[in-house]
Design a protein around this motif. Sequence first.
Motif, PDB file in Angstrom:
ATOM      1  N   THR A  25       0.820  -1.375  -0.121  1.00  0.00           N
ATOM      2  CA  THR A  25      -0.015   0.074  -0.018  1.00  0.00           C
ATOM      3  C   THR A  25       0.794   1.183  -0.085  1.00  0.00           C
ATOM      4  O   THR A  25       0.452   2.311   0.242  1.00  0.00           O
ATOM      5  CB  THR A  25      -0.852   0.276   1.295  1.00  0.00           C
ATOM      6  N   ASN A  26       2.337   1.137  -0.258  1.00  0.00           N
ATOM      7  CA  ASN A  26       3.202   2.260  -0.051  1.00  0.00           C
ATOM      8  C   ASN A  26       3.085   2.960   1.141  1.00  0.00           C
ATOM      9  O   ASN A  26       3.115   4.198   1.199  1.00  0.00           O
ATOM     10  CB  ASN A  26       3.252   2.936  -1.344  1.00  0.00           C
ATOM     11  N   ASP A  27       2.856   2.472   2.365  1.00  0.00           N
ATOM     12  CA  ASP A  27       2.782   3.064   3.591  1.00  0.00           C
ATOM     13  C   ASP A  27       4.268   3.416   4.047  1.00  0.00           C
ATOM     14  O   ASP A  27       4.718   2.604   4.781  1.00  0.00           O
ATOM     15  CB  ASP A  27       2.050   2.324   4.483  1.00  0.00           C
ATOM     16  N   VAL A  28       4.914   4.308   3.591  1.00  0.00           N
ATOM     17  CA  VAL A  28       6.280   4.519   3.745  1.00  0.00           C
ATOM     18  C   VAL A  28       6.752   4.822   5.313  1.00  0.00           C
ATOM     19  O   VAL A  28       7.521   4.253   5.705  1.00  0.00           O
ATOM     20  CB  VAL A  28       6.889   5.804   2.811  1.00  0.00           C
ATOM     21  N   GLU A  29       5.821   5.409   5.991  1.00  0.00           N
ATOM     22  CA  GLU A  29       5.843   5.751   7.530  1.00  0.00           C
ATOM     23  C   GLU A  29       6.053   4.437   8.114  1.00  0.00           C
ATOM     24  O   GLU A  29       6.888   4.340   8.894  1.00  0.00           O
ATOM     25  CB  GLU A  29       4.933   6.505   8.025  1.00  0.00           C
ATOM     26  N   ALA A  58      15.647   6.843   2.328  1.00  0.00           N
ATOM     27  CA  ALA A  58      15.654   7.734   1.061  1.00  0.00           C
ATOM     28  C   ALA A  58      15.124   6.935  -0.036  1.00  0.00           C
ATOM     29  O   ALA A  58      14.489   7.422  -1.047  1.00  0.00           O
ATOM     30  CB  ALA A  58      16.973   8.206   0.900  1.00  0.00           C
ATOM     31  N   PHE A  59      15.574   5.714  -0.208  1.00  0.00           N
ATOM     32  CA  PHE A  59      15.134   4.909  -1.272  1.00  0.00           C
ATOM     33  C   PHE A  59      13.471   4.820  -1.220  1.00  0.00           C
ATOM     34  O   PHE A  59      13.039   4.969  -2.341  1.00  0.00           O
ATOM     35  CB  PHE A  59      15.808   3.357  -1.290  1.00  0.00           C
ATOM     36  N   ARG A  60      13.014   4.420  -0.176  1.00  0.00           N
ATOM     37  CA  ARG A  60      11.511   4.389   0.019  1.00  0.00           C
ATOM     38  C   ARG A  60      10.668   5.560  -0.339  1.00  0.00           C
ATOM     39  O   ARG A  60       9.926   5.565  -1.036  1.00  0.00           O
ATOM     40  CB  ARG A  60      11.057   3.874   1.525  1.00  0.00           C
ATOM     41  N   ALA A  61      11.346   6.616   0.010  1.00  0.00           N
ATOM     42  CA  ALA A  61      10.773   8.080  -0.319  1.00  0.00           C
ATOM     43  C   ALA A  61      10.714   8.523  -1.749  1.00  0.00           C
ATOM     44  O   ALA A  61       9.721   9.026  -2.037  1.00  0.00           O
ATOM     45  CB  ALA A  61      11.515   9.173   0.471  1.00  0.00           C
ATOM     46  N   ARG A  62      11.547   7.810  -2.430  1.00  0.00           N
ATOM     47  CA  ARG A  62      11.719   8.292  -3.932  1.00  0.00           C
ATOM     48  C   ARG A  62      11.125   6.982  -4.737  1.00  0.00           C
ATOM     49  O   ARG A  62      11.059   7.298  -6.065  1.00  0.00           O
ATOM     50  CB  ARG A  62      13.097   8.479  -4.527  1.00  0.00           C
ATOM     51  N   ARG A  63      10.878   5.935  -4.267  1.00  0.00           N
ATOM     52  CA  ARG A  63      10.349   4.801  -4.927  1.00  0.00           C
ATOM     53  C   ARG A  63       8.979   5.138  -5.524  1.00  0.00           C
ATOM     54  O   ARG A  63       8.109   5.333  -4.691  1.00  0.00           O
ATOM     55  CB  ARG A  63      10.371   3.722  -4.227  1.00  0.00           C
ATOM     56  N   PRO A  64       8.555   4.576  -6.757  1.00  0.00           N
ATOM     57  CA  PRO A  64       7.239   4.824  -7.323  1.00  0.00           C
ATOM     58  C   PRO A  64       6.362   4.040  -6.449  1.00  0.00           C
ATOM     59  O   PRO A  64       6.620   2.697  -6.012  1.00  0.00           O
ATOM     60  CB  PRO A  64       7.486   4.301  -8.712  1.00  0.00           C
ATOM     61  N   GLY A  65       5.203   4.542  -6.235  1.00  0.00           N
ATOM     62  CA  GLY A  65       4.120   3.663  -5.548  1.00  0.00           C
ATOM     63  C   GLY A  65       3.121   3.009  -6.278  1.00  0.00           C
ATOM     64  O   GLY A  65       1.951   2.643  -5.732  1.00  0.00           O
ATOM     65  N   ALA A  66       3.347   2.771  -7.632  1.00  0.00           N
ATOM     66  CA  ALA A  66       2.385   1.993  -8.215  1.00  0.00           C
ATOM     67  C   ALA A  66       2.922   0.461  -8.558  1.00  0.00           C
ATOM     68  O   ALA A  66       4.164   0.357  -8.436  1.00  0.00           O
ATOM     69  CB  ALA A  66       2.340   2.574  -9.385  1.00  0.00           C
TER      70      ALA A  66
END
Length: 125
Positions: A25-29, A58-66
Amino acid sequence: MLINDPATYAAVSAAFDAYETALTTNDVEMLDTLFWNSPHTLRYGATENLHGYDEIRAFRARRPGANLMRTVVDRSITTFGHDYAVANIAFTREGEARIGRQSQTWVKIDQEWRVVAAHVSWMDR
C-alpha cells in the motif's frame, strides 16, 4: 535453543504481515518504522544495495508507489529464542514472468520487532 515459540512466532508473523501490508500500500511511514533505525541496517534490493537506515529511508521516499501488489506463494518464518527471527517468502507479481524472493532478519529491539537486514531478488521460473 527455543525454536518457534508460539508467542514469539505469532508476534513476528504479525510484524511481517504489517510489513507486507505497508509495502503493497506504499505506507512509507510504517515501512520506516519497521526497519531498525541504525547505520548497521542493510537492504539489498533487486537493483540497489542500501547501507544504513538513512539510505533505506531515502530509497523508500523516492520509489514509485504504483504496481506494488504481489501474491505470496511461499512463506517461512523461523524464530530463535524470543528476540531473533528470519522470514522468507517467494512471491509473484502480475505481468512479471520471474519469481520474487525476499529474506528478512528480524530482531526484537526495545520490545519491538525490527528488520535489521533484508534482501530482495528475482529468479527466472
